[in-house]
Design a protein around this motif. Structure first.
Motif, mmCIF file in Angstrom:
data_model
loop_
_atom_site.group_PDB
_atom_site.id
_atom_site.type_symbol
_atom_site.label_atom_id
_atom_site.label_comp_id
_atom_site.label_asym_id
_atom_site.label_seq_id
_atom_site.Cartn_x
_atom_site.Cartn_y
_atom_site.Cartn_z
ATOM 1 N N GLY A 22 3.262 -35.666 -7.120
ATOM 2 C CA GLY A 22 4.302 -34.143 -8.090
ATOM 3 C C GLY A 22 3.945 -33.550 -6.192
ATOM 4 N N PRO A 23 4.583 -32.233 -7.258
ATOM 5 C CA PRO A 23 4.809 -31.270 -6.064
ATOM 6 C C PRO A 23 3.844 -30.177 -5.566
ATOM 7 C CG PRO A 23 5.712 -30.371 -7.948
ATOM 8 C CD PRO A 23 5.834 -31.660 -8.290
ATOM 9 N N VAL A 24 2.429 -30.480 -6.613
ATOM 10 C CA VAL A 24 1.402 -29.723 -5.914
ATOM 11 C C VAL A 24 0.971 -30.689 -4.452
ATOM 12 C CG1 VAL A 24 -0.553 -29.407 -6.276
ATOM 13 C CG2 VAL A 24 1.059 -28.625 -8.186
ATOM 14 N N GLU A 25 0.777 -31.953 -5.170
ATOM 15 C CA GLU A 25 0.496 -32.841 -3.950
ATOM 16 C C GLU A 25 0.676 -32.702 -2.646
ATOM 17 O OE1 GLU A 25 0.056 -36.963 -1.760
ATOM 18 O OE2 GLU A 25 2.372 -36.142 -3.338
ATOM 19 N N ARG A 26 2.720 -32.572 -2.758
ATOM 20 C CA ARG A 26 3.541 -32.918 -1.765
ATOM 21 C C ARG A 26 3.306 -31.133 -0.890
ATOM 22 N NH1 ARG A 26 6.911 -34.671 -4.898
ATOM 23 N NH2 ARG A 26 8.500 -33.020 -5.426
ATOM 24 N N ASN A 27 2.918 -30.179 -1.360
ATOM 25 C CA ASN A 27 2.492 -29.321 -1.407
ATOM 26 C C ASN A 27 3.901 -28.341 -1.181
ATOM 27 O OD1 ASN A 27 0.705 -27.138 -0.130
ATOM 28 N ND2 ASN A 27 0.611 -27.304 1.740
ATOM 29 N N ASP A 28 4.843 -28.438 -2.150
ATOM 30 C CA ASP A 28 6.354 -28.376 -2.387
ATOM 31 C C ASP A 28 5.445 -27.498 -3.125
ATOM 32 O OD1 ASP A 28 8.558 -27.895 -2.558
ATOM 33 O OD2 ASP A 28 8.962 -29.921 -3.966
ATOM 34 N N ILE A 29 5.632 -26.076 -2.441
ATOM 35 C CA ILE A 29 5.741 -24.379 -2.725
ATOM 36 C C ILE A 29 7.034 -24.159 -3.063
ATOM 37 C CG2 ILE A 29 5.083 -21.772 -2.511
ATOM 38 C CD1 ILE A 29 3.463 -22.832 0.337
ATOM 39 N N TYR A 63 0.053 -24.392 -17.385
ATOM 40 C CA TYR A 63 0.892 -24.676 -15.832
ATOM 41 C C TYR A 63 -0.422 -24.353 -14.488
ATOM 42 C CZ TYR A 63 4.523 -26.381 -12.216
ATOM 43 O OH TYR A 63 4.937 -26.630 -10.717
ATOM 44 N N LYS A 64 0.162 -23.078 -14.177
ATOM 45 C CA LYS A 64 -1.318 -22.450 -13.382
ATOM 46 C C LYS A 64 -2.333 -23.165 -13.362
ATOM 47 C CE LYS A 64 1.430 -17.947 -12.569
ATOM 48 N NZ LYS A 64 1.109 -16.572 -12.683
ATOM 49 N N ALA A 65 -3.213 -23.230 -14.268
ATOM 50 C CA ALA A 65 -4.398 -23.436 -14.622
ATOM 51 C C ALA A 65 -4.528 -24.388 -14.376
ATOM 52 C CB ALA A 65 -5.204 -23.465 -15.774
ATOM 53 N N VAL A 66 -4.044 -25.174 -14.714
ATOM 54 C CA VAL A 66 -3.719 -26.962 -14.133
ATOM 55 C C VAL A 66 -3.920 -27.328 -12.739
ATOM 56 C CG1 VAL A 66 -2.621 -29.229 -14.605
ATOM 57 C CG2 VAL A 66 -3.707 -27.981 -16.321
ATOM 58 N N SER A 67 -2.573 -26.691 -12.326
ATOM 59 C CA SER A 67 -2.126 -26.685 -10.740
ATOM 60 C C SER A 67 -3.144 -26.613 -10.183
ATOM 61 C CB SER A 67 -0.563 -25.834 -11.084
ATOM 62 O OG SER A 67 0.802 -26.781 -11.461
ATOM 63 N N LYS A 68 -4.067 -25.699 -10.521
ATOM 64 C CA LYS A 68 -5.050 -25.465 -9.248
ATOM 65 C C LYS A 68 -6.283 -26.268 -9.151
ATOM 66 C CE LYS A 68 -4.356 -19.639 -10.514
ATOM 67 N NZ LYS A 68 -5.573 -19.231 -10.814
ATOM 68 N N LYS A 69 -6.734 -26.399 -10.568
ATOM 69 C CA LYS A 69 -7.224 -28.483 -10.205
ATOM 70 C C LYS A 69 -6.230 -29.112 -9.534
ATOM 71 C CE LYS A 69 -10.747 -30.516 -12.396
ATOM 72 N NZ LYS A 69 -12.263 -30.270 -11.128
ATOM 73 N N LEU A 70 -5.164 -29.594 -10.017
ATOM 74 C CA LEU A 70 -4.568 -30.559 -8.576
ATOM 75 C C LEU A 70 -4.962 -30.108 -7.172
ATOM 76 C CD1 LEU A 70 -0.841 -31.544 -10.720
ATOM 77 C CD2 LEU A 70 -3.084 -32.583 -11.113
ATOM 78 N N GLN A 107 -6.825 -29.114 -6.305
ATOM 79 C CA GLN A 107 -8.303 -29.510 -5.361
ATOM 80 C C GLN A 107 -8.439 -30.877 -5.290
ATOM 81 O OE1 GLN A 107 -11.295 -28.328 -8.821
ATOM 82 N NE2 GLN A 107 -10.681 -26.340 -8.533
ATOM 83 N N ILE A 108 -7.720 -31.414 -6.480
ATOM 84 C CA ILE A 108 -7.569 -33.324 -6.505
ATOM 85 C C ILE A 108 -6.617 -33.257 -4.999
ATOM 86 C CG2 ILE A 108 -6.724 -35.468 -7.065
ATOM 87 C CD1 ILE A 108 -7.224 -33.957 -10.222
ATOM 88 N N ALA A 109 -5.421 -32.257 -4.857
ATOM 89 C CA ALA A 109 -5.018 -33.206 -3.562
ATOM 90 C C ALA A 109 -5.433 -32.583 -1.605
ATOM 91 C CB ALA A 109 -3.604 -31.818 -3.907
ATOM 92 N N HIS A 132 -5.706 -35.641 0.818
ATOM 93 C CA HIS A 132 -5.370 -35.170 1.854
ATOM 94 C C HIS A 132 -6.300 -33.975 2.508
ATOM 95 C CE1 HIS A 132 -1.739 -37.361 0.790
ATOM 96 N NE2 HIS A 132 -1.427 -36.260 -0.285
ATOM 97 N N PRO A 133 -6.705 -34.317 3.173
ATOM 98 C CA PRO A 133 -8.248 -33.511 3.587
ATOM 99 C C PRO A 133 -7.818 -32.448 5.115
ATOM 100 C CG PRO A 133 -8.705 -35.886 4.002
ATOM 101 C CD PRO A 133 -8.268 -36.017 2.895
ATOM 102 N N ASN A 134 -6.832 -33.294 4.916
ATOM 103 C CA ASN A 134 -6.367 -31.826 6.932
ATOM 104 C C ASN A 134 -4.644 -32.151 6.367
ATOM 105 O OD1 ASN A 134 -8.120 -33.363 8.286
ATOM 106 N ND2 ASN A 134 -6.754 -34.997 8.374
ATOM 107 N N ARG A 135 -5.091 -31.132 4.958
ATOM 108 C CA ARG A 135 -3.349 -30.848 4.799
ATOM 109 C C ARG A 135 -3.604 -28.991 3.635
ATOM 110 N NH1 ARG A 135 1.065 -33.796 1.167
ATOM 111 N NH2 ARG A 135 0.869 -34.668 3.338
ATOM 112 N N ASP A 136 -2.871 -28.116 4.732
ATOM 113 C CA ASP A 136 -3.501 -26.614 4.198
ATOM 114 C C ASP A 136 -2.748 -26.589 2.971
ATOM 115 O OD1 ASP A 136 -4.237 -24.681 4.029
ATOM 116 O OD2 ASP A 136 -3.400 -23.310 6.140
ATOM 117 N N TYR A 137 -3.018 -26.250 1.034
ATOM 118 C CA TYR A 137 -2.928 -25.897 0.598
ATOM 119 C C TYR A 137 -3.014 -24.121 0.040
ATOM 120 C CZ TYR A 137 -1.948 -30.752 -0.916
ATOM 121 O OH TYR A 137 -2.010 -32.293 -1.043
#
Length: 279
Positions: free
Chosen positions: A226-233, A251-258, A260-262, A266-271
């Motif tokens: 999904g968009p959070v994982e893809r860093n699709d701002i 939506y905001k609260a769950v996306s914040k948790k997502l 953290q998972i993202a 993807h540890p090298n991706r800047d979120y």
């Protein structure tokens, strides 16, 4: 060992039937609503009691399958009888065995025993209990005996400390009840797009089932899309623009948790930017 139930609701029905079907002796049920006790006794092939004291006398293990808010008051009645040597249990996920105040004074043993399963129907839920974990917490003197009981039934058993009972129950509620809230939100948004309720459920079913199956088979990190994982701002901002009130906050609260998972995925991706958008 003989099992008696004080309270004849969904949990009492289900657990009693589960025990009876596995060859355990269910003495019967006592309830303030005699009709419920009669129905439960017929369902489990046991007895309906007119007096709590007689049920207590006839049983080695007592299950107080009553609402959480009245467990303490029912215990006050139970401890007025002769209960030495008996095991007294409740099935609350949130309360510990400490609700049985001063139980050691009565030379009996208290337990919180919780099936990690949403008991939704008094006549059918027992069929699913064989797949459920049971968590136990209580008197160390009898913990091995109680654990062995459920292990003989084929259930995985874990001990949860009294200090962790609320955290454990929050986990269970999140996986069960809170998911219902999020799915209700998704269904409502579909209906706002012109789907009727039945069509919305049908349309969402494949993605719901597929997502849950992937989480269970691969884990949360690998299941995340999904968009959070893809860093699709851009897409996240568009979503936020059409939401309001509670839906927006969810939506905001769950996306914040997502997020953290993202970061784990993807540890090298800047979120950082997406985190700013979600504030």
């Amino acid at each position: 060992m003989k099992f008696g139930f004080i309270g004849a609701g969904k949990v009492g029905f289900s657990l009693g039937k589960y025990f009876a079907d596995h060859g355990l002796t269910v003495t019967g049920y006592y309830s303030e609503w005699k009709k419920d006790a009669i129905e439960a006794s017929e369902f489990t092939g046991s007895n309906a009691y007119d007096h709590m004291e007689q049920l207590v006398k006839d049983s080695d293990v007592l299950f107080l399958t009553v609402p959480d808010g009245v467990i303490a008051s029912v215990w006050e009645q139970v401890k007025s009888y002769h209960i030495s040597g008996k095991i007294v249990c409740h099935c609350s996920g949130a309360l510990s065995s400490e609700v049985f105040s001063d139980i050691s004074k009565y030379e009996c043993f208290g337990f919180s025993i919780h099936p990690l399963f949403a008991v939704s129907d008094r006549y059918h839920s027992y069929k699913e209990l064989s797949h459920s974990y049971f968590t136990i917490e209580g008197s160390p003197e009898k913990e091995g005996e109680v654990r062995a009981l459920f292990e003989r039934l084929g259930n995985p058993v874990r001990t949860v400390s009294k200090e962790n009972k609320i955290r454990y129950h929050a986990a269970a509620a999140t996986a069960s009840n809170l998911v219902v809230g999020i799915l209700s939100m998704a269904q409502s948004l579909m209906q706002e797009c012109g789907f009727d309720e039945a069509c919305a459920k049908e349309a969402l079913s494949p993605i719901i089932r597929g997502n849950i199956e992937t989480v269970l088979s691969k884990g949360c990190v690998d299941a995340l899309t999904g968009p959070v994982e893809r860093n699709d701002i851009f897409t996240v901002q568009k979503h936020l623009s059409v939401l309001s009130g509670t839906d927006l906050e969810i939506y905001k609260a769950v996306s914040k948790k997502l997020t953290q998972i993202a970061k784990t995925k993807h540890p090298n991706r800047d979120y950082g930017k997406i985190e700013e958008v979600l504030q």
